[in-house]
Design a protein around this motif. Sequence first.
Motif, PDB file in Angstrom:
ATOM      1  N   ALA A 184     -27.224   4.679  71.663  1.00  0.00           N
ATOM      2  CA  ALA A 184     -26.104   5.618  71.968  1.00  0.00           C
ATOM      3  C   ALA A 184     -25.789   6.491  70.813  1.00  0.00           C
ATOM      4  O   ALA A 184     -25.087   7.704  70.800  1.00  0.00           O
ATOM      5  CB  ALA A 184     -24.912   4.466  72.467  1.00  0.00           C
ATOM      6  N   LYS A 185     -25.798   5.952  69.565  1.00  0.00           N
ATOM      7  CA  LYS A 185     -25.431   6.693  68.520  1.00  0.00           C
ATOM      8  C   LYS A 185     -26.421   7.708  67.998  1.00  0.00           C
ATOM      9  O   LYS A 185     -26.054   8.551  66.814  1.00  0.00           O
ATOM     10  CB  LYS A 185     -25.101   5.616  67.222  1.00  0.00           C
ATOM     11  N   GLY A 186     -27.499   7.590  68.629  1.00  0.00           N
ATOM     12  CA  GLY A 186     -28.785   8.608  68.289  1.00  0.00           C
ATOM     13  C   GLY A 186     -29.464   8.356  66.972  1.00  0.00           C
ATOM     14  O   GLY A 186     -30.325   8.971  66.576  1.00  0.00           O
ATOM     15  N   ALA A 187     -29.344   7.094  66.615  1.00  0.00           N
ATOM     16  CA  ALA A 187     -30.251   6.647  65.487  1.00  0.00           C
ATOM     17  C   ALA A 187     -31.746   6.372  65.836  1.00  0.00           C
ATOM     18  O   ALA A 187     -32.443   6.639  65.166  1.00  0.00           O
ATOM     19  CB  ALA A 187     -29.541   5.211  64.932  1.00  0.00           C
ATOM     20  N   SER A 188     -31.821   6.221  67.192  1.00  0.00           N
ATOM     21  CA  SER A 188     -33.132   6.052  67.562  1.00  0.00           C
ATOM     22  C   SER A 188     -32.988   6.395  69.125  1.00  0.00           C
ATOM     23  O   SER A 188     -31.989   6.579  69.671  1.00  0.00           O
ATOM     24  CB  SER A 188     -33.583   4.660  67.601  1.00  0.00           C
ATOM     25  N   THR A 189     -34.182   6.342  69.831  1.00  0.00           N
ATOM     26  CA  THR A 189     -34.060   6.428  71.202  1.00  0.00           C
ATOM     27  C   THR A 189     -34.709   5.115  71.975  1.00  0.00           C
ATOM     28  O   THR A 189     -35.217   4.352  71.322  1.00  0.00           O
ATOM     29  CB  THR A 189     -34.971   7.562  71.832  1.00  0.00           C
ATOM     30  N   ALA A 190     -34.001   4.988  73.171  1.00  0.00           N
ATOM     31  CA  ALA A 190     -34.687   3.832  73.979  1.00  0.00           C
ATOM     32  C   ALA A 190     -36.045   3.799  74.183  1.00  0.00           C
ATOM     33  O   ALA A 190     -36.799   2.807  73.936  1.00  0.00           O
ATOM     34  CB  ALA A 190     -34.116   3.912  75.133  1.00  0.00           C
ATOM     35  N   ALA A 191     -36.820   5.034  74.101  1.00  0.00           N
ATOM     36  CA  ALA A 191     -38.314   5.156  74.355  1.00  0.00           C
ATOM     37  C   ALA A 191     -38.973   4.521  72.905  1.00  0.00           C
ATOM     38  O   ALA A 191     -39.808   4.055  72.657  1.00  0.00           O
ATOM     39  CB  ALA A 191     -38.704   6.514  74.749  1.00  0.00           C
ATOM     40  N   GLU A 192     -38.281   5.120  71.752  1.00  0.00           N
ATOM     41  CA  GLU A 192     -39.102   4.672  70.472  1.00  0.00           C
ATOM     42  C   GLU A 192     -38.770   3.355  70.121  1.00  0.00           C
ATOM     43  O   GLU A 192     -39.496   2.408  69.573  1.00  0.00           O
ATOM     44  CB  GLU A 192     -38.147   5.526  69.561  1.00  0.00           C
ATOM     45  N   LEU A 193     -37.656   2.659  70.539  1.00  0.00           N
ATOM     46  CA  LEU A 193     -37.366   1.183  70.345  1.00  0.00           C
ATOM     47  C   LEU A 193     -38.410   0.307  70.981  1.00  0.00           C
ATOM     48  O   LEU A 193     -38.832  -0.587  70.729  1.00  0.00           O
ATOM     49  CB  LEU A 193     -36.121   0.866  70.630  1.00  0.00           C
ATOM     50  N   ALA A 194     -38.552   0.962  72.506  1.00  0.00           N
ATOM     51  CA  ALA A 194     -39.542   0.139  73.257  1.00  0.00           C
ATOM     52  C   ALA A 194     -40.965   0.201  72.748  1.00  0.00           C
ATOM     53  O   ALA A 194     -41.869  -0.681  72.726  1.00  0.00           O
ATOM     54  CB  ALA A 194     -39.504   0.760  74.839  1.00  0.00           C
ATOM     55  N   ARG A 195     -41.235   1.613  72.182  1.00  0.00           N
ATOM     56  CA  ARG A 195     -42.611   1.615  71.493  1.00  0.00           C
ATOM     57  C   ARG A 195     -42.708   0.752  70.408  1.00  0.00           C
ATOM     58  O   ARG A 195     -44.047   0.106  70.081  1.00  0.00           O
ATOM     59  CB  ARG A 195     -42.737   2.989  71.117  1.00  0.00           C
TER      60      ARG A 195
END
Length: 119
Positions: free
Chosen positions: A73-84
Amino acid sequence: MNPSAEAPVFAEPWQAHAFALVLQLHQRGLFSWPEWAAALAEQIARAQAAGDADHGDTYYQHWLAALEAIVAAKGASTAAELARYAQAWDHAAERTPHGRPIELQPGDFDAPAAATPHP
């Protein structure tokens, strides 16, 4: 002596890491403490609405999910990047012999999804 005082604060190392990440990201100004408390409360409420019995054994799973949500939500990462990255760490853990440090390698990002999700 109180027996509960001898119990570990964290049941598993990943819980301590998730806790420390929240503290570091808060100290670096990514989010305020009230924002974090609201994100965690929202995650717990969502889990309870989905049937989590709330016996305390899933608390750090909610903590991690709230951390992932607020970071995205804060734009520090994306959900897709975290899942990767979660998938890559799962693969690295599967190939690492017990008792050895888990080391992330480039090939872990190309591995098929693990059969069990990360905590």
